[in-house]
Structure formats: structure tokens, C-alpha cells
Motif scaffolding. Structure first.
Motif, PDB file in Angstrom:
ATOM      1  N   ASP A   1       0.943  -1.033  -0.013  1.00 46.37           N
ATOM      2  CA  ASP A   1       0.056   0.233  -0.112  1.00 46.37           C
ATOM      3  C   ASP A   1       0.938   1.418  -0.074  1.00 46.37           C
ATOM      4  O   ASP A   1       0.383   2.379  -0.162  1.00 46.37           O
ATOM      5  N   TYR A   2       2.087   1.165   0.227  1.00 52.28           N
ATOM      6  CA  TYR A   2       3.216   2.260   0.201  1.00 52.28           C
ATOM      7  C   TYR A   2       2.472   3.483   1.003  1.00 52.28           C
ATOM      8  O   TYR A   2       2.645   4.853   0.499  1.00 52.28           O
ATOM      9  N   ALA A   3       2.081   3.071   2.183  1.00 52.46           N
ATOM     10  CA  ALA A   3       1.105   4.336   3.017  1.00 52.46           C
ATOM     11  C   ALA A   3       2.309   5.220   3.358  1.00 52.46           C
ATOM     12  O   ALA A   3       1.955   6.351   3.573  1.00 52.46           O
ATOM     13  N   TYR A   4       3.534   4.790   3.308  1.00 52.04           N
ATOM     14  CA  TYR A   4       4.586   5.812   4.140  1.00 52.04           C
ATOM     15  C   TYR A   4       4.958   6.917   2.887  1.00 52.04           C
ATOM     16  O   TYR A   4       5.323   8.020   3.182  1.00 52.04           O
ATOM     17  N   ILE A   5       4.873   6.461   1.694  1.00 53.48           N
ATOM     18  CA  ILE A   5       5.574   7.502   0.429  1.00 53.48           C
ATOM     19  C   ILE A   5       4.792   8.780   0.501  1.00 53.48           C
ATOM     20  O   ILE A   5       5.662   9.639   0.525  1.00 53.48           O
ATOM     21  N   PRO A   6       3.216   8.885   0.416  1.00 55.67           N
ATOM     22  CA  PRO A   6       2.666  10.166   0.540  1.00 55.67           C
ATOM     23  C   PRO A   6       3.085  10.919   1.792  1.00 55.67           C
ATOM     24  O   PRO A   6       3.414  12.184   1.324  1.00 55.67           O
ATOM     25  N   LEU A   7       3.374  10.333   2.881  1.00 56.82           N
ATOM     26  CA  LEU A   7       3.813  11.217   3.971  1.00 56.82           C
ATOM     27  C   LEU A   7       5.410  11.526   3.672  1.00 56.82           C
ATOM     28  O   LEU A   7       5.718  12.855   4.410  1.00 56.82           O
ATOM     29  N   LEU A   8       6.067  10.742   3.382  1.00 51.56           N
ATOM     30  CA  LEU A   8       7.474  11.327   3.017  1.00 51.56           C
ATOM     31  C   LEU A   8       7.788  12.471   2.293  1.00 51.56           C
ATOM     32  O   LEU A   8       8.082  13.518   2.479  1.00 51.56           O
ATOM     33  N   TRP A   9       6.834  12.367   1.005  1.00 51.03           N
ATOM     34  CA  TRP A   9       6.817  13.408   0.070  1.00 51.03           C
ATOM     35  C   TRP A   9       6.149  14.713   0.484  1.00 51.03           C
ATOM     36  O   TRP A   9       6.872  15.858   0.112  1.00 51.03           O
TER      37      TRP A   9
ATOM     38  N   PHE B   1      -1.258  12.893  -2.879  1.00 56.09           N
ATOM     39  CA  PHE B   1      -0.592  11.846  -3.106  1.00 56.09           C
ATOM     40  C   PHE B   1      -0.954  10.607  -2.574  1.00 56.09           C
ATOM     41  O   PHE B   1      -0.385   9.539  -2.792  1.00 56.09           O
ATOM     42  N   ARG B   2      -2.048  10.219  -1.925  1.00 56.61           N
ATOM     43  CA  ARG B   2      -2.595   9.230  -1.488  1.00 56.61           C
ATOM     44  C   ARG B   2      -3.462   8.337  -2.585  1.00 56.61           C
ATOM     45  O   ARG B   2      -3.727   7.370  -2.508  1.00 56.61           O
ATOM     46  N   ARG B   3      -3.581   9.108  -3.651  1.00 55.20           N
ATOM     47  CA  ARG B   3      -4.271   8.631  -4.795  1.00 55.20           C
ATOM     48  C   ARG B   3      -3.203   7.365  -5.406  1.00 55.20           C
ATOM     49  O   ARG B   3      -2.271   7.872  -5.757  1.00 55.20           O
ATOM     50  N   PRO B   4      -3.720   6.158  -5.544  1.00 49.48           N
ATOM     51  CA  PRO B   4      -2.900   5.139  -5.872  1.00 49.48           C
ATOM     52  C   PRO B   4      -2.225   5.355  -7.089  1.00 49.48           C
ATOM     53  O   PRO B   4      -0.919   4.928  -7.428  1.00 49.48           O
ATOM     54  N   ALA B   5      -2.867   6.151  -8.255  1.00 47.83           N
ATOM     55  CA  ALA B   5      -2.069   6.429  -9.439  1.00 47.83           C
ATOM     56  C   ALA B   5      -0.891   7.158  -9.423  1.00 47.83           C
ATOM     57  O   ALA B   5      -0.004   7.239 -10.062  1.00 47.83           O
TER      58      ALA B   5
ATOM     59  N   LEU C   1       5.687   7.714  -7.507  1.00 47.16           N
ATOM     60  CA  LEU C   1       6.420   8.576  -6.703  1.00 47.16           C
ATOM     61  C   LEU C   1       7.425   7.641  -6.300  1.00 47.16           C
ATOM     62  O   LEU C   1       8.665   7.815  -5.572  1.00 47.16           O
ATOM     63  N   ILE C   2       7.228   6.168  -6.416  1.00 48.86           N
ATOM     64  CA  ILE C   2       8.257   5.199  -5.858  1.00 48.86           C
ATOM     65  C   ILE C   2       9.358   4.829  -7.082  1.00 48.86           C
ATOM     66  O   ILE C   2       8.731   4.413  -8.256  1.00 48.86           O
TER      67      ILE C   2
ATOM     68  N   ALA D   1      -0.671  -2.675 -10.343  1.00 47.05           N
ATOM     69  CA  ALA D   1       0.047  -1.330  -9.832  1.00 47.05           C
ATOM     70  C   ALA D   1       1.318  -1.210 -10.386  1.00 47.05           C
ATOM     71  O   ALA D   1       1.736  -0.160 -10.993  1.00 47.05           O
ATOM     72  N   GLU D   2       2.080  -2.335 -10.085  1.00 46.35           N
ATOM     73  CA  GLU D   2       3.570  -2.126 -10.488  1.00 46.35           C
ATOM     74  C   GLU D   2       3.944  -2.658 -11.903  1.00 46.35           C
ATOM     75  O   GLU D   2       5.204  -2.467 -12.214  1.00 46.35           O
TER      76      GLU D   2
END
Length: 205
Positions: free
Chosen positions: A37-45, A84-88, A93-94, A132-133
Motif C-alpha cells: 500500500d506504500y502508505a509511508y510514501i505520500p507522508l514522506l513526500w 499523493f494518497r491516490r494510488p495512481a 512516486l516510487i 499497479a507495479e
């Protein structure tokens, strides 16, 4: 990106059944909407942009007071975090290497969870897709790898990956299963009738 419908899943199951009539291999197909779910990615950005952007805007003109700058930073963090929480967006961002590493780990976990390493003669095969990947991988047990080299699957995986990128996951599955079946029929032919593992498509939550 929608996962396959029940009718499309049935088509995948029927394709597996046709292939397994001519080979001792046990095929299992797994479809995941995403590997993480990469939940941490939107928070980092969001944290990074909240620190950099308002400060950069305020650096030369000095438009904001210290209190106003804090408010702008919080607002930036919240807005960017939500967008940035939108999956697309999150997926883009990864780094590609990270996305494929996570998807590859999930594929290997599924190989074990689907008990493909416990088949008679070590003839288990996993066809794994993470949408998704846009990641496709084929994993085989020792009974198949001893007869068919990994290079054989590379072109099949490449063709399937292109289908996933074009949003044609069903067609990719059907073509992949048929292509794998041709090699399996020749190198791992059926010696007796058996069906150790279910033929249905496994769709992860």
C-alpha cells in the motif's frame, strides 16, 4: 485499474485446465492489485515539500511571518499528503527498482503460500501479476527448472508485461498460459492424470 471479472477469471481457469491435460506441471495464477500500500510514501513526500516549498517561496521576498509560514507548511503537508494518497500518483512516486523488489517479494511469498513447492516431482509453476507495479513473474519448482531454463520464460514475461501496461491483463494471462503450455507439453509431458492444486485464478485483496 480494475481486476478481472468472474467471467474473465473463469476463462483463465479454463486455460489452465487445458494446459494441465498435457503436462505434469501444476499451474497456479495469482493477480494482485498492488504489492504494497506504500502508505509511508505520500507522508514522506508531503513532509519534504512542506519543508522546502513554503520556505523557498518565502526566502527572497520574506512574504510570510513565522506564524504564517508554519500555517502554510501545515496546509502544504495536508494537501500534498491527501493528493499523493491516490494510488495512481503514489505508484509513480516510487522508484521502479523498489516497486519491482516489493512485487518480487510478494510473488515468492505466494509461491510458498500456494504450496507450489510441495507438488509431486517438484512441478509447480506460478504465474504472478501485480497490476499497479505492472510486474509479471514466472516462478517454477526444481522439476521444471531442471528441464526448462529460466531464459525460456523471459520473452513470455516481456509479452505479458506489455499486455498489463496496455490494460489487457486477461489477454496477457491467456497468451502466457498458452505459451507456457507449449514448452511444458514438450519438456514436462503428462505421465498420469492428477490435479494437486486448484486451477482458479487467485485474486489478492
Amino acid at each position: 485499474m480494475a481486476l478481472l471479472s468472474e467471467d474473465e477469471q473463469r476463462q483463465v481457469s479454463e486455460a489452465i485446465h487445458r494446459v494441465e491435460r498435457d503436462t505434469d506441471a501444476e499451474l497456479v495464477t495469482v493477480l494482485a492489485p498492488r504489492a504494497d500500500d506504500y502508505a509511508y510514501i505520500p507522508l514522506l513526500w508531503a513532509g519534504l515539500l512542506a519543508l522546502v516549498v513554503p520556505g523557498a517561496i518565502n526566502y527572497f521576498p520574506g512574504w510570510f511571518s513565522a506564524w504564517e509560514l508554519t500555517l502554510v507548511q501545515w496546509a502544504t503537508f495536508i494537501v500534498v499528503g491527501l493528493v499523493f494518497r491516490r494510488p495512481a500518483i503514489t505508484t509513480r512516486l516510487i522508484p521502479r527498482a523498489v516497486r519491482h523488489w516489493r512485487a518480487g517479494n510478494l510473488a515468492r511469498r505466494q509461491f510458498l503460500e500456494q504450496e507450489l513447492h510441495h507438488t509431486e516431482g517438484g512441478t509447480g509453476m506460478l504465474i504472478f501479476v501485480s497490476e499497479a507495479e505492472r510486474y509479471v513473474e514466472i516462478l517454477v519448482d526444481r522439476g521444471i527448472s531442471a528441464r526448462i531454463s529460466d531464459e525460456t520464460w523471459q520473452s513470455i514475461v516481456a509479452a505479458f508485461t506489455r499486455r498489463v501496461k496496455e490494460g489487457e491483463t486477461l489477454q496477457g494471462f491467456l497468451e502466457c498460459i498458452e505459451a507456457c503450455g507449449e514448452h511444458l507439453k514438450e519438456q514436462v509431458p503428462a505421465t498420469h492424470e492428477r490435479n494437486e492444486l486448484p486451477n482458479h485464478l487467485v485474486v489478492l485483496d
